[in-house]
Design an enzyme around this catalytic site. Structure first.
Site, PDB file in Angstrom:
ATOM      1  N   LYS B 193       0.845  -1.191   0.000  1.00  0.00           N
ATOM      2  CA  LYS B 193       0.000   0.000   0.000  1.00  0.00           C
ATOM      3  C   LYS B 193       0.881   1.241   0.000  1.00  0.00           C
ATOM      4  O   LYS B 193       1.586   1.509   0.968  1.00  0.00           O
ATOM      5  CB  LYS B 193      -0.916   0.031   1.237  1.00  0.00           C
ATOM      6  CG  LYS B 193      -1.895   1.237   1.183  1.00  0.00           C
ATOM      7  CD  LYS B 193      -2.604   1.484   2.512  1.00  0.00           C
ATOM      8  CE  LYS B 193      -1.950   2.600   3.313  1.00  0.00           C
ATOM      9  NZ  LYS B 193      -1.942   3.895   2.594  1.00  0.00           N
ATOM     10  N   THR B 248       4.750   6.658  14.635  1.00  0.00           N
ATOM     11  CA  THR B 248       4.744   5.738  15.765  1.00  0.00           C
ATOM     12  C   THR B 248       3.308   5.381  16.137  1.00  0.00           C
ATOM     13  O   THR B 248       3.003   4.222  16.459  1.00  0.00           O
ATOM     14  CB  THR B 248       5.482   6.368  16.961  1.00  0.00           C
ATOM     15  OG1 THR B 248       6.841   6.599  16.576  1.00  0.00           O
ATOM     16  CG2 THR B 248       5.476   5.446  18.166  1.00  0.00           C
ATOM     17  N   GLY B 251       2.152   2.815  13.799  1.00  0.00           N
ATOM     18  CA  GLY B 251       2.940   1.612  14.046  1.00  0.00           C
ATOM     19  C   GLY B 251       2.348   0.777  15.170  1.00  0.00           C
ATOM     20  O   GLY B 251       2.275  -0.445  15.086  1.00  0.00           O
ATOM     21  N   CYS B 303      12.438  10.765   8.725  1.00  0.00           N
ATOM     22  CA  CYS B 303      12.301  10.138  10.041  1.00  0.00           C
ATOM     23  C   CYS B 303      13.574  10.271  10.864  1.00  0.00           C
ATOM     24  O   CYS B 303      13.526  10.406  12.087  1.00  0.00           O
ATOM     25  CB  CYS B 303      11.932   8.669   9.886  1.00  0.00           C
ATOM     26  SG  CYS B 303      12.872   7.823   8.617  1.00  0.00           S
ATOM     27  N   GLU B 401       7.810  14.800  17.772  1.00  0.00           N
ATOM     28  CA  GLU B 401       8.311  14.893  16.399  1.00  0.00           C
ATOM     29  C   GLU B 401       7.474  15.889  15.616  1.00  0.00           C
ATOM     30  O   GLU B 401       6.262  15.746  15.520  1.00  0.00           O
ATOM     31  CB  GLU B 401       8.250  13.517  15.727  1.00  0.00           C
ATOM     32  CG  GLU B 401       8.925  13.482  14.358  1.00  0.00           C
ATOM     33  CD  GLU B 401       8.842  12.105  13.713  1.00  0.00           C
ATOM     34  OE1 GLU B 401       7.831  11.415  13.925  1.00  0.00           O
ATOM     35  OE2 GLU B 401       9.787  11.725  13.007  1.00  0.00           O
TER      36      GLU B 401
END
Lengths: 489, 501
Positions: B193, B248, B251, B303, B401
């Protein structure tokens, strides 16, 4: 100044004109030898002269080594990144694809193997080998080794510098690829001596290497005789490593020369008298086919040939009958004719040698350097044809009963290059294979080689391994780096 | 019948057409999604609509997985020797290289990266990564392990079968190459994807995958949303392994979905808040250049960006002054990705831009000092000014971040303090050390909790060096030989040669 070799082929299996520069290829140029002498290249199919090529002597070897060293210090070695080396090797592989048929034709002309074998096996496998090593070029890695936190300890696998490579006449192009592949992938510069019997594909490769874009001096190809050019290379003080494929006799000389000069690293791929052990419970049809391929492939001119065929008593008669019938069916003739399996032996010298072995058994009629596939039985272990490497299409079939005894007999040889075992019993197969003192053990097959699987000998069949990741070790020097992060004196 | 997107460009850096099929790529063909549906794709440099690309749903993923499974059983996996897999990968690399400019143009249209950067870094890197893995395909090696002579004991490194791969929007094509390279080299088949924000180069890749000769079903590309296509992949019972690069937060959901479904192996490449530590004795000129390289390229959307710059007090003021000047100059080169002088691009979307602006507001509220930038750039497109602000490691605007062209500076005194601040984060993707003292450089590098350590440089990613995170930056490694482990399972084979009960 280079000369050009031109030939028009008009044969049932290959038609075309080939034309390429010849000479000693040194520092990116085709040159004559300093003494201007030449070597006759003979066509083993008819004993006639194909062409003359320039001969390399001492001074030419020295020149080539200097050119290689210069390239190593400036445009190659670690001055070229792994990715760059990979790109050039990949390019070389693609160009060899382009010139596939031409290379096969030259090989068949020069060596006498059939065009079909030269195309389908020699050249195809050579290309695959080059492409395989292209993939390794940007993957040369050492180790980082934990000692204590006040230190960084790691290894570098550095190229050695100028390496000497001596290639034989039985698989000229293929064995050249086995040599230059790993040497170039790891960043070395090369001085390579093809066999004086079969230099043509090596010389053709020079212009292909140039077309691929390798910097001048990275690969130098210099044809010459063993006692002169080969000896000069083996004893050169600036050659860091010599890799030799050929007879055990000459292998000793190479190692001696290395030890008397600069103790250069030596790897040797020598002779063999490899056993094929065929048990009662094998697939008989397959065993016959593989055993035949094992000894008769390449006219018996293979270092790993299964030349001692041990057959268990229970199937001995049936095996022999089928094996002899198959040997009789091998069509011997012109390498460029259709439907031919086997061409001539490579030279008059080889022909004479094999025939003298046969003379100590049963004599066969022959024309040119052509020898009919020959099978001996009723031998004893101490016979010359059982102990010594014949290097021709001559197989010895020996009856055995007991497993332990046959393993003992199989190992009773100074050689240890390869072996094969035929049986349907997996335990027996692996147990036998593990006990045979040979660098390759084939189970239910023979003469199966892959670019990524190592190949080399035990005992007097050689030192070191070619092919696979293992070959990289032959061409790198390990440097251990210890970085002090805090230990105080 | 899926439609195509075609556009002719006449720019200083690219003149030509870009042309892609906008359907889902399943079993070697472009198809319409089962339930219809598409997602709009925007040009972030202008904010304008480019086209729309098919959006899949659970049903399409099921079809793709079935195709991938069939391909694995018949025309891929270990049925095809490594040499052949390598050959196809090399062919794929050659074709991408042939169409380099068109791929770069698509990437720049979709992400706003300057064209020269798309060409050299994104697409160029894609070609070299695929070539790198092409070279590994016939070098997948297990071990034989000596136990006793009564046994033959060895390992095989076998492919998983069908693997799911979810790729982000910050380096669209390059991230695809990090995923498909090792997965295909080791013999897996793929359902991938792309990010629905940046699917254009993946769509074009699908076409060259066909041209390269990969059997149908080996690579399937299913565009769609994370919550539908992504979720389906993560919980699919027939997918044996999922590899995800992204935030994250997402994730976690992937790992949770695996835990709740078939416990498929999971590797994650997540966020970071990587520290760049600059000591007094660093080569200051170089440190500034590298620090800038560490945070501003790709509009900070990296990242492993060195987004927390720890500067030792002795050089702090000099650093702030010169670094801010560099950031300001970069801001002056913001603009149209197809203009030759552009060096700074937009954030990828409206949402991302607003997110970054939100952090800038927060920074201001938390009392950070803004040295340069701090605002949106212009009115069109999603540009943000390269920004430098300073504060402490306790601030949320420094701990979280941002994923924008925003450098946070922190002053430190001692080496110990720097290490402590650097490690005081839930992330651990990368870190850097600038100093001319070799022993210190290595000592500090070894003490930092991060997967990639850069000494006197930043983000010089190599095909041969592994890349991945410590802590909540992820687990598993991409690139290098290590990535092969990510896509193989170890089978230990014990053959009895004579043990009797």
């Amino acid at each position: 100044m280079s000369s050009t070799f031109t030939k028009v082929f008009d044969t049932p299996v290959f038609k075309g004109k080939i034309s390429f520069p010849t000479g000693l290829y040194i520092g990116g140029e085709f040159v004559k030898g300093e003494k201007g002498t030449t070597i006759d290249v003979i066509n083993p199919t008819n004993g006639e002269l194909i062409t003359k090529v320039d001969e390399a002597l001492d001074a030419d070897i020295d020149k080539a080594v200097k050119a290689a060293q210069k390239a190593f210090d400036t445009t190659w070695g670690l001055n070229a990144s792994g990715a760059q080396r990979a790109a050039l090797l990949n390019k070389l592989g693609l160009l060899m694809d382009k010139y596939h048929d031409e290379l096969a034709a030259i090989e068949a002309l020069d060596n006498g193997k059939t065009f079909g074998w030269a195309k389908g096996t020699d050249t195809a496998f050579a290309i695959q080998t080059i492409k395989y090593y292209a993939g390794w070029a940007d993957k040369i890695s050492g180790q980082v080794i934990e000692t204590d936190e006040n230190k960084l300890c790691y290894t570098r696998h550095e190229p050695m510098g100028v390496v000497g490579q001596i290639v034989p006449w039985n698989f000229p192009l293929l064995l050249l690829s086995w040599k230059i592949g790993p040497a170039l992938a790891t960043g070395n510069c090369i001085v390579l001596k093809p066999s004086e019997f079969t230099p043509l594909t090596a010389i053709r490769m020079c212009s292909i290497i140039e077309e691929a874009g390798f910097p001048k001096g990275v690969v130098n190809i210099v044809t010459g005789y063993g006692p002169t050019a080969g000896a000069a290379l083996s004893s050169h003080m600036n050659v860091e490593k010599i890799a030799f494929t050929g007879s055990t006799l000459v292998g000793r000389k190479v190692m001696e020369a290395a030890s008397k000069s600069n103790l250069k690293a030596v790897t040797l791929e020598l002779g063999g008298k490899s056993p094929s052990i065929i048990y009662d419970d094998c697939d008989l049809e397959q065993a016959v086919n593989w055993a035949s391929h094992g000894i008769f492939w390449n006219h018996g001119q293979a270092c790993c040939a299964g030349s001692r065929i041990f057959v268990q008593a229970g199937i001995y008669d049936e095996f022999l009958a089928r094996f002899v019938a198959r040997a009789k069916n091998i069509k011997v003739g012109d390498p460029f004719a259709e439907d031919i399996d086997q061409g001539p032996q490579v030279s008059q010298q080889q022909y004479d040698r094999i025939m003298s072995y046969i003379a100590s058994g049963k004599e066969q009629g022959a024309t040119g350097y052509f020898i009919q596939p020959t099978v001996f039985t009723g031998t004893t272990p101490d016979m010359k044809i059982v102990q010594e490497e014949i290097f021709g299409p001559v197989g010895v079939v020996i009856k055995f009963t007991d497993q332990d005894d046959v393993i003992k007999q199989a190992n009773d040889t100074i050689y240890g290059l390869a072996s094969s075992v035929f049986t349907q019993d997996i335990n027996r197969a692996l147990e036998t294979a593990h006990k045979l003192k040979a660098g390759t053990a084939w189970i239910n097959c023979h003469n199966q080689l892959h670019a990524n699987v190592p190949f080399g000998g035990f005992k007097q069949s050689g030192i070191g391994r070619e092919l696979g990741e293992y070959a990289l070790h032959n061409y790198t020097n390990t440097k251990a780096v210890h970085v002090n992060l805090g230990h105080k004196m | 019948m899926p439609s195509t997107f075609q556009q002719t460009l006449d720019t200083p850096t690219y003149k030509g057409t870009v042309n892609i099929n906008t359907g889902l790529f399943i079993n070697g063909k472009f198809v319409d999604p089962v339930k219809g549906g598409s997602i709009d794709v925007y040009n972030p440099a202008t904010g304008k609509l480019l086209t729309s690309v098919a959006a899949g749903s659970k049903e399409d993923v099921d079809i793709a997985v079935a195709a991938a499974k069939q391909a694995y059983k018949t025309s891929w996996g270990l049925k095809v020797p490594g040499t052949q897999r390598g050959k196809l990968l090399n062919k794929l690399a050659d074709l991408i290289e042939r169409d380099l400019d068109e791929f770069a143009a698509l990437e720049s249209l979709n992400t706003g990266k300057p064209f020269a950067v798309s060409k050299r870094f994104d697409i160029g890197a894609t070609v070299s990564t695929i070539r790198y893995y092409a070279g590994f395909a016939d070098k997948i090696q297990g071990k034989t392990i000596e136990t006793s002579e009564l046994k033959l004991a060895y390992t095989r490194h076998e492919p998983y079968g069908v693997v799911g791969q979810i790729v982000p929007w910050n380096y669209p094509l390059s991230m695809v190459s990090w995923k498909i390279g090792p997965a295909l080299a080791t013999g897996n088949t793929i359902v991938l994807k792309p990010s629905e924000l940046t699917p254009l180069t993946a769509q074009k890749l699908a076409a060259v995958i066909v041209e390269a000769g990969f059997p149908p079903g080996v690579v399937n590309i299913v565009n769609g949303y994370g919550s539908t296509v992504g979720q389906t992949i993560a919980e699919h019972p027939l997918i044996q392994k999922v590899a995800f690069t992204g935030s994250t937060a997402t994730g976690r959901r992937i790992q949770e979905a695996s835990a709740k479904s078939n416990l498929k192996a999971v590797t994650l490449e997540l966020g970071g808040r990587s520290p760049n530590i600059i000591f007094d004795d660093a080569d200051l000129e170089q440190a500034i250049k590298w620090a800038s390289m560490g945070i501003f390229p790709n509009a900070g959307q990296t990242c492993s960006a060195g987004s927390r710059i720890l500067v030792q007090e002795g050089i702090y003021d000099a650093f702030v002054e010169k670094f801010s000047a560099a950031a300001k100059a970069l801001g002056g080169a913001a603009g149209d990705p197809f203009s030759a002088s552009t060096q700074h691009g937009p954030q990828v979307s409206q949402t991302q831009m607003e997110r970054v602006l939100g952090y800038l507001d927060l920074a201001k509220k938390e009392g950070a000092t803004i040295h340069v930038g701090g605002e949106r750039h212009g009115e069109q497109g999603y540009f943000i000014q390269p920004t430098v602000f300073s504060g402490t490691n306790a601030m949320r605007s420094i701990r979280e971040e941002i994923f924008g062209p925003v450098a946070s500076l922190i002053k430190f005194k001692t080496e110990e303090e720097a290490i402590e601040i650097a490690n005081d984060t839930e992330y651990g993707l990368a870190a850097a050390v600038f100093t001319e003292n070799n022993a210190r450089a290595i000592r500090v590098a070894h003490a930092l909790e991060a997967g990639s350590l850069f000494i006197n440089n930043y983000n010089t990613i190599e095909n041969g060096m592994p890349f991945g995170g410590y802590k909540q930056s992820g687990h598993g490694r991409e690139l290098g030989e290590y990535a092969l482990q990510t896509y193989t399972q170890v089978k230990a084979v014990h053959i009895n040669l004579g043990m009797r009960l």
